[in-house]
Enzyme design. Sequence first.
Site, PDB file in Angstrom:
ATOM      1  N   HIS A 108       4.749  -6.568   7.566  1.00 11.85           N
ATOM      2  CA  HIS A 108       4.521  -5.133   7.359  1.00 11.85           C
ATOM      3  C   HIS A 108       3.855  -4.500   8.574  1.00 11.85           C
ATOM      4  O   HIS A 108       3.080  -3.553   8.448  1.00 11.85           O
ATOM      5  CB  HIS A 108       3.701  -4.920   6.086  1.00 11.85           C
ATOM      6  CG  HIS A 108       4.392  -5.453   4.871  1.00 11.85           C
ATOM      7  ND1 HIS A 108       5.170  -4.679   4.052  1.00 11.85           N
ATOM      8  CD2 HIS A 108       4.475  -6.709   4.379  1.00 11.85           C
ATOM      9  CE1 HIS A 108       5.692  -5.424   3.092  1.00 11.85           C
ATOM     10  NE2 HIS A 108       5.285  -6.658   3.274  1.00 11.85           N
ATOM     11  N   ASP A 162       9.183  -2.013   2.797  1.00 12.07           N
ATOM     12  CA  ASP A 162       8.670  -2.863   1.723  1.00 12.07           C
ATOM     13  C   ASP A 162       9.805  -3.198   0.774  1.00 12.07           C
ATOM     14  O   ASP A 162      10.465  -2.288   0.244  1.00 12.07           O
ATOM     15  CB  ASP A 162       7.588  -2.143   0.905  1.00 12.07           C
ATOM     16  CG  ASP A 162       6.323  -1.877   1.672  1.00 12.07           C
ATOM     17  OD1 ASP A 162       6.172  -2.393   2.797  1.00 12.07           O
ATOM     18  OD2 ASP A 162       5.474  -1.129   1.144  1.00 12.07           O
ATOM     19  N   HIS A 181       7.221  -7.371  -2.344  1.00 11.05           N
ATOM     20  CA  HIS A 181       5.913  -7.044  -1.771  1.00 11.05           C
ATOM     21  C   HIS A 181       4.852  -6.859  -2.853  1.00 11.05           C
ATOM     22  O   HIS A 181       3.712  -7.310  -2.706  1.00 11.05           O
ATOM     23  CB  HIS A 181       6.044  -5.785  -0.920  1.00 11.05           C
ATOM     24  CG  HIS A 181       4.781  -5.335  -0.257  1.00 11.05           C
ATOM     25  ND1 HIS A 181       3.923  -6.183   0.398  1.00 11.05           N
ATOM     26  CD2 HIS A 181       4.229  -4.084  -0.159  1.00 11.05           C
ATOM     27  CE1 HIS A 181       2.906  -5.505   0.876  1.00 11.05           C
ATOM     28  NE2 HIS A 181       3.059  -4.227   0.543  1.00 11.05           N
TER      29      HIS A 181
END
Length: 218
Positions: A46, A52, A56
């Site tokens: 990230h 994402d 995640h």
Amino acid sequence: MRLVDLSQPVEAGMQVFPGDPPVDTRLAASFPQDGFQVAELHLGTHSGTHVDAPLHTVDGGSPVDAIDLSRLVGPARIVHVPGLGEHDVIRWEHVRAQLEDVRAGTIVLFRTGWSRHFGTPRYLAHPVLHEEIAGHLLAAGVRVLGVDTLNPDRTPDASSTGPLELPVHAAVLGSGGAIIENLTNLHAVTWRDPLLSALPLRLRGLDGSPVRAVAMQL
């Protein structure tokens, strides 16, 4: 074709989410020693401008290599939300007029201007989206949203205690969608509804990936 790069440069020591792996680069091979150059790169999934995947924040969610790439290339709507202060909450009433006609499959990007603080402590005190916005977008068939901040939810600071609360992540990633974070340069997109490409690396089984986000005018 006109292109605008919406990605933060990836470089050693760049700002990351608190507690994430630091970004580091070094030479693994050089011209004097090896006759060619190869760099070694260490970073979290990230780092910088990234996407994402559901994995995640959703236990057992889909990894980044399973995201349908057609969701990350397509028409985008840039929602302008100026004049915000630290930790301000963006509510549906603030953006409704810009999103009433949004179509399913559109990638919705929120332009707060906060990317100008990238690399400073103030970047962590960014504005946040109220979860009601995620609900309205999902109901309209939007499955990907992006922000020019570190996080659409609140980023914890030194005074934060207890579990991390991520209601926008829970809504969007919990529905199988995706979130693009750390966008920049949205002000340079001066035409309506650009085509966006934000393709991740094909990192098998992982929870996110840096992207090269680009807005295009065909």
